[in-house]
Design an enzyme around this catalytic site. Sequence first.
Site, PDB file in Angstrom:
ATOM      1  N   CYS A   1       0.896  -1.162   0.000  1.00 46.15           N
ATOM      2  CA  CYS A   1       0.000   0.000   0.000  1.00 46.15           C
ATOM      3  C   CYS A   1       0.930   1.206   0.000  1.00 46.15           C
ATOM      4  CB  CYS A   1      -0.921   0.025   1.221  1.00 46.15           C
ATOM      5  SG  CYS A   1      -1.940   1.517   1.282  1.00 46.15           S
TER       6      CYS A   1
ATOM      7  N   CYS B   1      -0.411   4.278   2.219  1.00 47.76           N
ATOM      8  CA  CYS B   1      -0.544   4.229   3.671  1.00 47.76           C
ATOM      9  C   CYS B   1      -0.323   2.802   4.173  1.00 47.76           C
ATOM     10  CB  CYS B   1      -1.910   4.777   4.092  1.00 47.76           C
ATOM     11  SG  CYS B   1      -2.093   4.950   5.873  1.00 47.76           S
ATOM     12  N   SER B   2      -1.413   2.102   4.497  1.00 48.66           N
ATOM     13  CA  SER B   2      -1.248   0.799   5.148  1.00 48.66           C
ATOM     14  C   SER B   2      -2.429  -0.132   4.900  1.00 48.66           C
ATOM     15  CB  SER B   2      -1.078   1.010   6.658  1.00 48.66           C
ATOM     16  OG  SER B   2      -2.204   1.727   7.157  1.00 48.66           O
ATOM     17  N   CYS B   3      -3.166   0.064   3.801  1.00 45.96           N
ATOM     18  CA  CYS B   3      -4.312  -0.813   3.530  1.00 45.96           C
ATOM     19  C   CYS B   3      -3.841  -2.259   3.461  1.00 45.96           C
ATOM     20  CB  CYS B   3      -4.996  -0.405   2.230  1.00 45.96           C
ATOM     21  SG  CYS B   3      -5.923   1.134   2.413  1.00 45.96           S
TER      22      CYS B   3
END
Lengths: 200, 107
Positions: free
Chosen positions: A104, A107-109
């Site tokens: 991702c 971000c951090s999906c």
Amino acid sequence: MSSNGIPGPDSEVALRVKAMESLLLEKGLVESSAIDELIDMFENRLGPWNGAQVVARAWSDPEYKAWLLKDGTGAIADMGFAAVQGEDMVVVENSAEVHNMVVCTLCSCFPWATLGLPPVWYKSAPFRSRAASDPRGVLAEFGTEIGADAEVRVWDSNAELRYMVLPERPAGTDGMDPEALAKLVTRDSMIGVTNVAPPG
Amino acid sequence: MNGVHDMGGMHGFGSIIEAVDKPQFHEEWERRTMGMVNAAMAGFQFSVDEFRYAIERMAPAHYLDSSYYEHWLEGTLTLLIEKGLFSQAEFDARITDLRTAYKGSQS
């Protein structure tokens, strides 16, 4: 952060969190029990052991595998692992010809329902910045060598669409039941930065 | 928005492997923040998209110099204040109260 690394009133960020929590609770915007429940869910109930069961079933049942690759959201829900935020799941299959890896960049999906919270390195700037521009270099850092004749595909997750890798079933696993197979499947192999090692 | 969060292709961030095997939460406030933000979203105080966009609006230098759960904290504070669920003044006053209470407990 406090100079000794221990959270306390001298840690500015810990103080800000505490102030936010006290206002949220006081105004009835969140309940303390809901916070505790969600922490327990993310720490103890959602994790890669869920995804490992999905992979083991796909390795053992061709019909399930076909369903999983066609409709990841539905096939994963069939195992009782429902999306946390209504996101769709896409499962991509590794083979001798194609190696898939998930990132991702923004971000951090991450596929929470099957893999839990993302590991720290997945959320880090080094991984996010390099996964797409230098995937083979990134894989090499994890000790994963992909042959020059194989294609490497990188999937950039977003809030609505989360990817999971169906790793290759390793050699030496003929006759193993799904329960035994699931024990071989690691979190990192379902992100695609490693392969599943043969048993033993 | 092509901001500093859009990290794909950037150079110079160093080794990935150094972060492998780090604990999910380094400090208790990180665990509380994770639970709180998810509870706020589960209660429809804001959506995941609003949340991410609030993080992306952090000042670029602050974004790069702060940890993952600091992003969660700052993004959430931005949204709660923008939506009028509490004010910046209320938040600042609460910080002062907590500091005073701590000093009191130490004397």
